[in-house]
Design a protein around this motif. Sequence first.
Motif, PDB file in Angstrom:
ATOM      1  N   GLU A  56     -43.941  34.060  14.961  1.00  0.00           N
ATOM      2  CA  GLU A  56     -45.348  33.724  15.138  1.00  0.00           C
ATOM      3  C   GLU A  56     -45.658  32.464  14.340  1.00  0.00           C
ATOM      4  O   GLU A  56     -45.056  32.221  13.298  1.00  0.00           O
ATOM      5  N   ILE A  57     -46.621  31.690  14.837  1.00  0.00           N
ATOM      6  CA  ILE A  57     -47.067  30.481  14.154  1.00  0.00           C
ATOM      7  C   ILE A  57     -48.537  30.654  13.787  1.00  0.00           C
ATOM      8  O   ILE A  57     -49.323  31.206  14.574  1.00  0.00           O
ATOM      9  N   LEU A  58     -48.888  30.220  12.593  1.00  0.00           N
ATOM     10  CA  LEU A  58     -50.267  30.280  12.138  1.00  0.00           C
ATOM     11  C   LEU A  58     -50.978  28.984  12.512  1.00  0.00           C
ATOM     12  O   LEU A  58     -50.582  27.898  12.082  1.00  0.00           O
ATOM     13  N   LEU A  59     -51.995  29.117  13.340  1.00  0.00           N
ATOM     14  CA  LEU A  59     -52.847  27.991  13.711  1.00  0.00           C
ATOM     15  C   LEU A  59     -54.269  28.338  13.312  1.00  0.00           C
ATOM     16  O   LEU A  59     -54.606  29.507  13.111  1.00  0.00           O
ATOM     17  N   GLY A  60     -55.094  27.325  13.209  1.00  0.00           N
ATOM     18  CA  GLY A  60     -56.486  27.562  12.882  1.00  0.00           C
ATOM     19  C   GLY A  60     -57.395  27.022  13.971  1.00  0.00           C
ATOM     20  O   GLY A  60     -57.164  25.938  14.500  1.00  0.00           O
ATOM     21  N   MET A  61     -58.424  27.790  14.308  1.00  0.00           N
ATOM     22  CA  MET A  61     -59.457  27.297  15.220  1.00  0.00           C
ATOM     23  C   MET A  61     -60.408  26.459  14.373  1.00  0.00           C
ATOM     24  O   MET A  61     -61.024  26.962  13.436  1.00  0.00           O
ATOM     25  N   LYS A  62     -60.469  25.181  14.673  1.00  0.00           N
ATOM     26  CA  LYS A  62     -61.325  24.250  13.937  1.00  0.00           C
ATOM     27  C   LYS A  62     -62.776  24.572  14.288  1.00  0.00           C
ATOM     28  O   LYS A  62     -63.157  24.546  15.459  1.00  0.00           O
ATOM     29  N   LYS A  63     -63.567  24.877  13.265  1.00  0.00           N
ATOM     30  CA  LYS A  63     -64.934  25.329  13.484  1.00  0.00           C
ATOM     31  C   LYS A  63     -65.961  24.207  13.435  1.00  0.00           C
ATOM     32  O   LYS A  63     -67.032  24.337  14.021  1.00  0.00           O
ATOM     33  N   LYS A  64     -65.648  23.112  12.727  1.00  0.00           N
ATOM     34  CA  LYS A  64     -66.608  22.014  12.620  1.00  0.00           C
ATOM     35  C   LYS A  64     -65.869  20.714  12.342  1.00  0.00           C
ATOM     36  O   LYS A  64     -64.702  20.719  11.968  1.00  0.00           O
ATOM     37  N   GLY A  65     -66.558  19.612  12.546  1.00  0.00           N
ATOM     38  CA  GLY A  65     -65.975  18.310  12.269  1.00  0.00           C
ATOM     39  C   GLY A  65     -65.029  17.853  13.362  1.00  0.00           C
ATOM     40  O   GLY A  65     -65.007  18.394  14.479  1.00  0.00           O
ATOM     41  N   PHE A  66     -64.211  16.840  13.038  1.00  0.00           N
ATOM     42  CA  PHE A  66     -63.278  16.262  13.994  1.00  0.00           C
ATOM     43  C   PHE A  66     -62.321  17.337  14.490  1.00  0.00           C
ATOM     44  O   PHE A  66     -61.704  18.043  13.708  1.00  0.00           O
ATOM     45  N   GLY A  67     -62.201  17.485  15.790  1.00  0.00           N
ATOM     46  CA  GLY A  67     -61.301  18.472  16.379  1.00  0.00           C
ATOM     47  C   GLY A  67     -61.909  19.854  16.552  1.00  0.00           C
ATOM     48  O   GLY A  67     -61.197  20.798  16.898  1.00  0.00           O
ATOM     49  N   ALA A  68     -63.224  19.992  16.331  1.00  0.00           N
ATOM     50  CA  ALA A  68     -63.864  21.298  16.493  1.00  0.00           C
ATOM     51  C   ALA A  68     -63.594  21.838  17.891  1.00  0.00           C
ATOM     52  O   ALA A  68     -63.648  21.104  18.877  1.00  0.00           O
ATOM     53  N   GLY A  69     -63.259  23.135  17.950  1.00  0.00           N
ATOM     54  CA  GLY A  69     -62.979  23.784  19.221  1.00  0.00           C
ATOM     55  C   GLY A  69     -61.513  23.788  19.607  1.00  0.00           C
ATOM     56  O   GLY A  69     -61.143  24.414  20.589  1.00  0.00           O
ATOM     57  N   TYR A  70     -60.688  23.108  18.837  1.00  0.00           N
ATOM     58  CA  TYR A  70     -59.240  23.069  19.086  1.00  0.00           C
ATOM     59  C   TYR A  70     -58.501  23.934  18.068  1.00  0.00           C
ATOM     60  O   TYR A  70     -58.892  24.012  16.905  1.00  0.00           O
ATOM     61  N   TYR A  71     -57.393  24.545  18.507  1.00  0.00           N
ATOM     62  CA  TYR A  71     -56.449  25.147  17.571  1.00  0.00           C
ATOM     63  C   TYR A  71     -55.569  24.032  17.033  1.00  0.00           C
ATOM     64  O   TYR A  71     -55.184  23.124  17.765  1.00  0.00           O
ATOM     65  N   ASN A  72     -55.242  24.122  15.762  1.00  0.00           N
ATOM     66  CA  ASN A  72     -54.417  23.101  15.126  1.00  0.00           C
ATOM     67  C   ASN A  72     -53.736  23.714  13.917  1.00  0.00           C
ATOM     68  O   ASN A  72     -54.086  24.806  13.479  1.00  0.00           O
ATOM     69  N   GLY A  73     -52.794  22.966  13.362  1.00  0.00           N
ATOM     70  CA  GLY A  73     -52.242  23.327  12.071  1.00  0.00           C
ATOM     71  C   GLY A  73     -53.276  23.006  11.004  1.00  0.00           C
ATOM     72  O   GLY A  73     -54.378  22.553  11.297  1.00  0.00           O
ATOM     73  N   PHE A  74     -52.909  23.225   9.765  1.00  0.00           N
ATOM     74  CA  PHE A  74     -53.840  23.016   8.659  1.00  0.00           C
ATOM     75  C   PHE A  74     -53.512  21.688   8.000  1.00  0.00           C
ATOM     76  O   PHE A  74     -52.362  21.399   7.706  1.00  0.00           O
TER      77      PHE A  74
END
Length: 173
Positions: free
Chosen positions: A29-47
């Motif tokens: 499994e890979i840990l991704l984060g759902m960006k909640k605000k700012g640049f990239g909001a609404g995308y899953y990304n690494g940290f």
Amino acid sequence: MDTTAPSSDIPPKVLTLLMIVRGKGDSREILLGMKKKGFGAGYYNGFGGKVETGETIEEGAQRELREEAHVEALDMERRGVLRFIFDDNPQPWEVHVFHATEFSAEPLESEEMAPVWFPTANIPFDKMWADDVYWYPLFLGGKCFRGELFFTKTTTLVKHTVEEVPGPPFTWS
């Protein structure tokens, strides 16, 4: 859009991206984060994010992971570097990509990111940056890589090159 390399007299903005992968084989499994605000909001990304003045790239990667997921990577290793060129921003981005398998605690949601574990066979590329589909296979395959990614209107990928490299250090010269 001009998809040539940006002028060399504009130094890149240096950023980090760190992903934790746990498990083995088909159960990884890979840990991704759902960006909640700012640049990239609404995308899953690494940290990750911008390396601050006085920090090394590695220190910046750890700080961003602590701020965004409340954990520390215990075995972080650099896997790649990606250069982003945007038609609406004259400064290129140089993003250093890190991998970890050991971490200090269970990730927690922050103001900026909501961490989610995904099976590596079911990464939600349709909810991620358009370039991710090109370099994640190398990243997850344990390879070192570098790439150049050209975007128009910030989010539309118009050209890319991604290649495996023998290993660090990663440079553009």
